[in-house]
Design an enzyme around this catalytic site. Sequence first.
Site, short mmCIF file in Angstrom:
data_model
loop_
_atom_site.label_atom_id
_atom_site.label_comp_id
_atom_site.label_asym_id
_atom_site.label_seq_id
_atom_site.Cartn_x
_atom_site.Cartn_y
_atom_site.Cartn_z
N HIS A 71 -2.92 0.69 8.55
CA HIS A 71 -1.57 1.21 8.36
C HIS A 71 -1.58 2.38 7.37
O HIS A 71 -1.01 3.45 7.65
CB HIS A 71 -0.65 0.08 7.87
CG HIS A 71 0.74 0.52 7.53
ND1 HIS A 71 1.86 0.06 8.19
CD2 HIS A 71 1.21 1.40 6.59
CE1 HIS A 71 2.94 0.63 7.68
NE2 HIS A 71 2.58 1.45 6.70
N GLU A 72 -2.24 2.18 6.22
CA GLU A 72 -2.22 3.23 5.19
C GLU A 72 -2.98 4.47 5.65
O GLU A 72 -2.53 5.60 5.41
CB GLU A 72 -2.80 2.70 3.87
CG GLU A 72 -2.00 1.58 3.23
CD GLU A 72 -0.52 1.87 3.13
OE1 GLU A 72 -0.14 3.05 2.96
OE2 GLU A 72 0.27 0.92 3.23
N GLY B 49 0.84 -1.19 0.00
CA GLY B 49 0.00 0.00 0.00
C GLY B 49 0.87 1.23 0.00
O GLY B 49 2.08 1.14 0.27
N GLN C 237 3.25 9.95 1.60
CA GLN C 237 4.56 9.30 1.42
C GLN C 237 5.28 9.77 0.16
O GLN C 237 6.49 9.58 0.04
CB GLN C 237 4.40 7.78 1.38
CG GLN C 237 3.97 7.19 2.72
CD GLN C 237 3.85 5.69 2.64
OE1 GLN C 237 2.82 5.16 2.23
NE2 GLN C 237 4.90 4.98 3.01
N HIS D 96 -1.14 6.91 7.80
CA HIS D 96 -0.28 7.88 7.12
C HIS D 96 -1.01 9.20 6.89
O HIS D 96 -0.38 10.26 6.80
CB HIS D 96 0.19 7.32 5.77
CG HIS D 96 1.35 6.36 5.85
ND1 HIS D 96 2.60 6.74 6.28
CD2 HIS D 96 1.43 5.04 5.55
CE1 HIS D 96 3.41 5.69 6.24
NE2 HIS D 96 2.73 4.65 5.81
N CYS E 58 7.12 -0.75 6.13
CA CYS E 58 6.62 0.50 5.56
C CYS E 58 7.67 0.99 4.57
O CYS E 58 8.87 0.98 4.88
CB CYS E 58 6.40 1.54 6.66
SG CYS E 58 5.79 3.12 6.05
N LEU E 59 7.22 1.41 3.40
CA LEU E 59 8.17 1.88 2.38
C LEU E 59 8.89 3.16 2.84
O LEU E 59 9.94 3.49 2.30
CB LEU E 59 7.46 2.12 1.05
CG LEU E 59 6.91 0.84 0.39
CD1 LEU E 59 6.13 1.19 -0.87
CD2 LEU E 59 8.01 -0.15 0.09
NI NI Z 1 3.63 2.78 5.45
#
Ligand code: NI
Length: 176
Positions: free
Chosen positions: A142-143, A47, A52, A146, A100-101
């Site tokens: 999680h997404e 995701g 981000q 953000h 997480c990216l």
């Molecule tokens: Ni993330």
Amino acid sequence: MTIQTILRMGNPLLLQHATPVEQFNTLALMQLIDDLWDTMRANNGAGLAAPQIGVLQQVVVFGMQDNPRYPDANPVLEQVLINPTITPLGDTMTNGWEGCLSIPSMRGLVPRYEAIRYTAFNVMGEKFTYDADGFHARVVQHECDHLWGVLYPMRMTDMSQLGFVDALDGVSSTEK
Ligand code: NI
């Protein structure tokens, strides 16, 4: 379509609240969503949220079939969520490993609601509601975090369960 640079933890933009999208069905919104998909897939993400890539708007994308970063996870349908809201279904929290990216090479054990109901808008501005549990519910939580400036370590209750993937792999082979 463009693969954008992903901001990493420490960048103050990742700690800000994103603003709701007000104009739907616009070229700019569609391009943002395309960029999110391209950037997520180029990095094998499950995701990605607009903050981000430095865009403080309430847009996330997620979903995957087979993902080398999450080999044990069930497939998650692909969705775009705009201006999402989440309601837990019950009080049950479950611990699960997340990456997480924006926090490359690391994993942490994070408590999340096991089941949720979420409401969001699609790119045309149509509202929809979905129920999810397990890994799907985890990804959505999680997404969406953000969008509120929350990164997964901020949800952790046991910081001893945060580590580098290559170091944890040696542990998980015996403890899984
Ligand atoms: Ni993330």
